[in-house]
Design an enzyme around this catalytic site. Structure first.
Site, short mmCIF file in Angstrom:
data_model
loop_
_atom_site.label_atom_id
_atom_site.label_comp_id
_atom_site.label_asym_id
_atom_site.label_seq_id
_atom_site.Cartn_x
_atom_site.Cartn_y
_atom_site.Cartn_z
N GLY A 10 0.85 -1.20 0.00
CA GLY A 10 0.00 0.00 0.00
C GLY A 10 0.88 1.24 0.00
N ALA A 21 15.55 10.74 -0.11
CA ALA A 21 16.59 10.78 0.94
C ALA A 21 17.66 9.71 0.70
CB ALA A 21 15.96 10.59 2.32
N VAL A 22 17.23 8.51 0.31
CA VAL A 22 18.23 7.46 0.03
C VAL A 22 19.11 7.92 -1.13
CG1 VAL A 22 18.59 5.06 -0.71
CG2 VAL A 22 16.68 5.61 0.82
N ASP A 123 5.48 -5.22 6.22
CA ASP A 123 6.10 -6.53 6.49
C ASP A 123 5.84 -7.53 5.37
OD1 ASP A 123 3.44 -6.40 7.37
OD2 ASP A 123 3.71 -8.07 8.75
N ILE A 154 0.78 2.93 6.47
CA ILE A 154 -0.06 3.74 7.36
C ILE A 154 -0.48 2.94 8.59
CG2 ILE A 154 -0.93 5.17 5.47
CD1 ILE A 154 -3.64 3.57 5.88
N ASP A 155 -0.24 1.62 8.59
CA ASP A 155 -0.74 0.79 9.70
C ASP A 155 0.13 0.89 10.96
OD1 ASP A 155 -2.58 -0.01 7.83
OD2 ASP A 155 -1.54 -1.87 7.34
N ARG A 190 -26.86 12.24 16.39
CA ARG A 190 -26.89 10.85 15.90
C ARG A 190 -25.75 10.03 16.48
NH1 ARG A 190 -27.73 12.46 9.58
NH2 ARG A 190 -29.97 12.12 9.48
N MET A 197 -8.94 2.20 8.40
CA MET A 197 -8.01 1.15 7.94
C MET A 197 -7.01 0.76 9.02
SD MET A 197 -6.79 1.81 4.09
CE MET A 197 -7.81 1.34 2.69
N GLU A 252 -10.65 -1.68 10.79
CA GLU A 252 -11.14 -2.64 9.80
C GLU A 252 -10.86 -4.08 10.21
OE1 GLU A 252 -7.37 -2.22 6.67
OE2 GLU A 252 -9.23 -3.05 5.97
O1 F6P Z 1 -1.41 -1.66 4.60
C1 F6P Z 1 -2.01 -0.47 4.30
C2 F6P Z 1 -3.48 -0.66 4.03
O2 F6P Z 1 -4.05 0.60 3.75
C3 F6P Z 1 -4.26 -1.36 5.13
O3 F6P Z 1 -4.62 -0.51 6.19
C4 F6P Z 1 -5.44 -1.90 4.38
O4 F6P Z 1 -5.94 -3.05 5.02
C5 F6P Z 1 -4.84 -2.23 3.04
O5 F6P Z 1 -3.67 -1.48 2.91
C6 F6P Z 1 -5.75 -1.96 1.87
O6 F6P Z 1 -5.12 -2.42 0.73
P1 F6P Z 1 -5.54 -2.06 -0.75
O7 F6P Z 1 -5.22 -0.62 -1.00
O8 F6P Z 1 -4.72 -2.97 -1.58
O9 F6P Z 1 -7.01 -2.29 -0.84
#
Ligand code: F6P
Length: 381
Positions: A10, A21-22, A123, A154-155, A190, A197, A252
């Site tokens: 992602g 930077a690299v 990972d 982003i996780d 509400r 995500m 999610e």
């Molecule tokens: O790993 C980043 C991420 O945005 C996760 O939070 C999410 O589960 C996944 O990628 C979504 O993947 P894709 O963009 O391939 O649908």
């Protein structure tokens, strides 16, 4: 020997700054060192070389990209690099496809004389890079080759680094969305149930719920947090304290555990709960479902993400050129460069892969903060 760079998995805001930077940190010290960009993630490694690679990259190609979201190199997920289950019905075909992918990638890396491959991703991308590295060494045992992973997701679920590139921007995006949603939820009095995500981890949902002032957060790591009954009790205790609208943030990963219907079922539970209906004057509270989805991943990277990208990219260049970080012991083999506070650290890639994803635990300081700041079922004040 040249240095290859690619982004994978992602996209994450700040990946561009990491590539830059690299590139610049290496060129600053060794201007003649060739740098190769692979486009489209690992796919770019296993295609006809000229279609997806850029050899002998020049400085101007890293100009004007630092403010851009996404990854200018492109990215992707590669099924051929996924682990094949023992009982997969198409196991033989899958293994053959993997073997052929790895062979092409290794030959291409050999031909381009890449000795260091920088992989910016999560990972899953590191595991894919490890497979390629093993295959390369089997095919070309006399050629030096190593993988340098930079955590970009982003996780924020990579073991061995306090933060991954992209997390801070996503966090700010989600908090911004929560603030906007609050305006409409408050106006209508509400309940909103908002999906964030994070794949299997709850870091992004948890931290954005804390920073955005959510009423309740549900994360996959803590079963009690996604128990419908428990959440309804929290709303009741809020209502009894004059709260008239509620923001429920869930990761999610919760939906991955319970199925997509989890939020719909919660909605029905809230609408039909007799106590809530009574407190609400005899009618059900109105509930709306929303998902922030990929909006969390877009937009200009935050200052923190670009700074982190600079820190990790510079450290990766040190490892490539000196075999170690300044004032540190030499490092060997495939590694990931992460951060511990404001300092770069190096870990073996195998250990990072084995210990990731890094998950929230009930005694994580952030989870304790959430418990103190959000509604509880037996709110004492
Ligand atoms: O790993 C980043 C991420 O945005 C996760 O939070 C999410 O589960 C996944 O990628 C979504 O993947 P894709 O963009 O391939 O649908």
């Amino acid at each position: 020997m040249s240095v290859g760079i690619l982004t994978s998995g992602g996209d994450a805001p700040g990946m561009n700054a990491a590539v830059r930077a690299v590139f610049r940190s290496i060129k600053m010290r060794e201007p003649a060192r060739e740098i190769v960009f692979f486009r489209g993630g690992f796919r770019g490694l296993a295609r006809k070389l000229d279609s997806s690679t850029e050899r002998n990259v020049q400085r101007q190609e890293t100009r004007g990209i630092i403010h851009r979201g996404g990854t200018f190199l492109g990215t992707g997920r590669v099924p051929e690099l996924k682990v094949t289950r023992e009982d997969a019905p198409d196991r033989v075909a899958r293994l053959a496809a993997q073997e052929s992918f790895l062979r092409v990638a290794a030959v291409n890396l050999f031909q381009m004389e890449v000795s260091d491959l920088v992989v910016i991703g999560g990972d899953g991308s590191f595991a894919g890079a490890r497979l390629i590295a093993r295959h390369f060494r089997e095919m070309f045992p006399d050629r030096p080759f190593r993988v340098l992973g930079l955590p970009g997701t982003i996780d924020n679920d990579i073991w061995g680094t306090d933060y991954s590139i992209g997390f801070d921007t996503a966090l700010n995006n989600v908090v911004d969305a929560i603030r906007k949603i609050r305006d409409t939820v408050e106006s209508h009095k509400r309940v909103i149930i908002l999906e964030v995500m994070g794949n299997t981890s709850g870091w992004l949902a948890l931290q954005s719920a804390i920073a955005g002032g959510a009423s309740v957060v549900a994360i996959p790591e803590v079963p009690a947090s996604h128990d419908h009954e428990h959440i309804v009790r929290r709303l009741i205790s809020g209502f009894e304290r004059d709260y008239r609208y509620f923001i429920i943030v869930y990761a999610e990963g919760v939906a991955k555990q319970h199925g997509e219907g989890w939020a719909q079922q919660l909605r029905r539970r809230i609408e039909s709960n007799a106590t809530l209906v009574r407190l609400h004057g005899g009618t059900p509270m109105e509930v709306r479902l929303n998902s922030i989805g990929h909006l969390a991943r877009g937009g200009s990277p935050s200052a923190l993400d670009n700074t982190l990208a600079g820190l990790l990219g510079t450290a990766a260049a040190d490892v490539i050129l000196d075999g170690r970080l300044p004032d540190d012991a030499p490092v060997d083999g495939d590694v990931m460069v992460g951060c511990a506070g404001p300092r770069p650290v190096v870990h073996s890639l195998d250990e990072v892969i084995a210990r990731s994803p890094r998950l929230v635990t009930e005694d994580s300081p952030l989870y304790r903060i959430a418990q103190n700041l959000m509604l509880s079922a037996d709110q004492p004040f």
